[in-house]
Write a protein that holds these residues in place. Structure first.
Motif, PDB file in Angstrom:
ATOM      1  N   UNK A 176       0.842  -1.415   0.000  1.00 57.48           N
ATOM      2  CA  UNK A 176      -0.055  -0.074   0.197  1.00 57.48           C
ATOM      3  C   UNK A 176       0.804   1.184  -0.063  1.00 57.48           C
ATOM      4  N   UNK A 177       0.408   2.086  -0.908  1.00 61.06           N
ATOM      5  CA  UNK A 177       1.415   3.362  -1.134  1.00 61.06           C
ATOM      6  C   UNK A 177       0.633   4.571  -0.991  1.00 61.06           C
ATOM      7  N   UNK A 184      11.582   3.193   2.454  1.00 64.87           N
ATOM      8  CA  UNK A 184      10.106   3.244   2.503  1.00 64.87           C
ATOM      9  C   UNK A 184       9.227   4.505   2.350  1.00 64.87           C
ATOM     10  N   UNK A 185       9.997   5.451   1.610  1.00 66.02           N
ATOM     11  CA  UNK A 185       9.483   6.803   1.165  1.00 66.02           C
ATOM     12  C   UNK A 185       9.687   6.822  -0.307  1.00 66.02           C
ATOM     13  N   UNK A 216       4.591  -1.006   3.320  1.00 70.90           N
ATOM     14  CA  UNK A 216       4.004   0.262   2.983  1.00 70.90           C
ATOM     15  C   UNK A 216       5.097   1.335   2.425  1.00 70.90           C
ATOM     16  N   UNK A 217       4.566   2.002   1.609  1.00 69.25           N
ATOM     17  CA  UNK A 217       5.507   2.922   0.912  1.00 69.25           C
ATOM     18  C   UNK A 217       5.049   4.005   1.018  1.00 69.25           C
ATOM     19  N   UNK A 218       5.556   4.921   1.849  1.00 67.75           N
ATOM     20  CA  UNK A 218       5.252   6.499   1.914  1.00 67.75           C
ATOM     21  C   UNK A 218       5.549   7.549   0.833  1.00 67.75           C
ATOM     22  N   UNK A 219       4.283   7.764   0.083  1.00 68.87           N
ATOM     23  CA  UNK A 219       4.560   8.552  -1.016  1.00 68.87           C
ATOM     24  C   UNK A 219       4.379   9.932  -0.614  1.00 68.87           C
ATOM     25  N   UNK A 251      15.214   9.054  -1.261  1.00 68.37           N
ATOM     26  CA  UNK A 251      14.240   8.213  -1.065  1.00 68.37           C
ATOM     27  C   UNK A 251      14.283   7.173  -2.002  1.00 68.37           C
ATOM     28  N   UNK A 252      13.434   6.317  -1.956  1.00 68.12           N
ATOM     29  CA  UNK A 252      13.365   5.062  -2.795  1.00 68.12           C
ATOM     30  C   UNK A 252      13.296   5.222  -4.339  1.00 68.12           C
ATOM     31  N   UNK A 253      12.569   6.318  -4.719  1.00 70.22           N
ATOM     32  CA  UNK A 253      12.414   6.809  -6.082  1.00 70.22           C
ATOM     33  C   UNK A 253      11.323   8.006  -6.122  1.00 70.22           C
TER      34      UNK A 253
END
Length: 281
Positions: A58-59, A128-129, A88-91, A146-148
Motif C-alpha cells: 500500500x502506497x 520506505x518513502x 508500506x511505501x510512503x509517497x 528516497x526509494x524513488x
C-alpha cells in the motif's frame, strides 16, 4: 525496498476506507496487482488497507507535507511497519500553491521534511518513502533521499527522461490513467473530466510545457493531443502495448488509475478486465 510489482492500482476512492474499500483491496490482492495507491492519503488509512490484505503493498499517493507533521508521520509509519513489515511505501508530495495553506518554496520544504523524518524518534527509512517528482531537482532529490519517484499525469517520453535523471537504481513508478474504451469520443470525454482540474494547477502545466505542450493545450479541459498523451485508451491490445511503453521507457512499476466516468464508485469491473488483459495471474 518495498516490492510493488510491475503493476498497481491508483484510486482516490480508497481513501474513504470502510467496508467497500476493504473488499476492493482484498480483491486487488487476489487479482495479482502489486500495490494500491490512494490519493489525499494518511498513514492510518494505509494501515487499514494493509490489514485487509495479505500480500499487496500500500502506497500513499500522495501524502501532503503541508498537512501532516513529519514526526507524527514517522511514528505512525513505524507502527504500521511493525504490523505489516515491508508493505508500506510512503509517497510524499508538495501539493500545489492553490490547495495548500502556508505553501512556500516547495523544494526547500521537502528537504526540511525529509530531514525531519530522518531525525524523528522512529526514523522513516529511505527505502520506505518516495517523492511525487516532476521537475529535475525534485527527481534528483527523490533519487538521493528516497526509494524513488512517483510522477503523476505523465507519458512514456517523460518516463524515459526521468529515468535518465534518476539513474539506474531508484524506483520509478508513474501513475497512468486508463479508459477501457476504444471509442475516441467516449475515451476523451471521460479522460477530460478528470484531467480538467489539473489544467489549472501550475505544477502540472509547467511540467507539460517542459514535455512540449503549449498553453493552448490546457484550454477546455485539455486538447485531444494532451488527453491522448496522459490518458491511455483503446482496445485491449492497444492498452496493453501503451502500458508496455512505460516499462520500456524505464518504469519499474505502473500505477494504473482506471477511469470509467463514475468517480463515486470503485471501478471494480475495470480492475478485473485490466488484470485479465495484463495476465497478472
Amino acid at each position: 525496498m518495498v516490492d510493488v510489482g510491475r503493476f498497481g492500482i491508483w484510486s482516490s476512492k480508497l481513501r474513504e476506507g470502510g467496508g467497500e474499500a476493504v473488499e476492493a483491496v482484498e480483491e486487488l490482492d487476489r487479482l495479482g496487482f502489486g500495490a494500491v495507491w490512494f490519493g489525499m492519503a494518511s498513514v492510518p488509512a494505509a494501515g487499514e488497507l494493509l490489514a485487509a490484505s495479505s500480500r499487496i503493498a500500500v502506497a500513499t499517493g500522495i501524502l501532503s507535507i503541508w498537512q501532516y507533521d513529519a514526526a507524527m508521520v514517522a511514528e505512525q509509519a513505524a507502527a504500521v511497519e511493525d504490523r505489516h513489515p515491508g508493505r508500506l511505501l510512503l509517497g510524499l508530495g508538495v501539493s500545489h500553491a492553490p490547495l495548500a495553506k502556508d505553501y512556500r518554496k516547495p523544494y526547500s520544504a521537502m528537504v526540511d521534511y525529509l530531514d525531519a523524518l530522518d531525525s524523528a524518534s522512529a526514523p522513516l527509512p529511505k527505502e520506505s518513502r518516495a517523492l511525487a517528482a516532476l521537475g529535475p531537482r525534485m527527481l534528483r532529490l527523490a533519487a538521493e533521499r528516497t526509494a524513488g519517484a512517483h510522477p503523476y499525469l505523465v507519458d512514456a517520453q517523460f518516463v524515459a527522461r526521468a529515468r535518465e535523471t534518476l539513474g539506474a537504481g531508484p524506483l520509478l513508478a508513474p501513475e497512468v490513467k486508463v479508459v477501457l474504451s476504444a471509442d475516441p469520443a467516449e475515451a476523451r470525454r471521460i479522460g477530460r473530466e478528470t484531467v480538467d482540474m489539473y489544467t489549472r494547477l501550475p505544477n502540472y502545466t509547467d511540467n507539460w510545457l517542459r514535455m512540449g505542450f503549449e498553453e493552448k493545450d490546457f484550454a477546455d479541459g485539455g486538447s485531444d493531443r494532451l488527453i491522448d498523451s496522459v490518458v491511455v485508451w483503446g482496445d485491449d491490445d492497444t492498452i496493453r502495448a501503451r502500458l508496455a511503453e512505460f516499462h520500456d521507457a524505464g518504469a519499474d512499476h505502473v500505477a494504473v488509475q482506471v477511469l470509467d466516468g463514475a468517480p463515486d464508485r470503485h471501478p471494480r469491473e475495470g480492475w478485473r478486465r485490466l488484470a485479465g488483459l495484463l495476465e497478472l495471474r
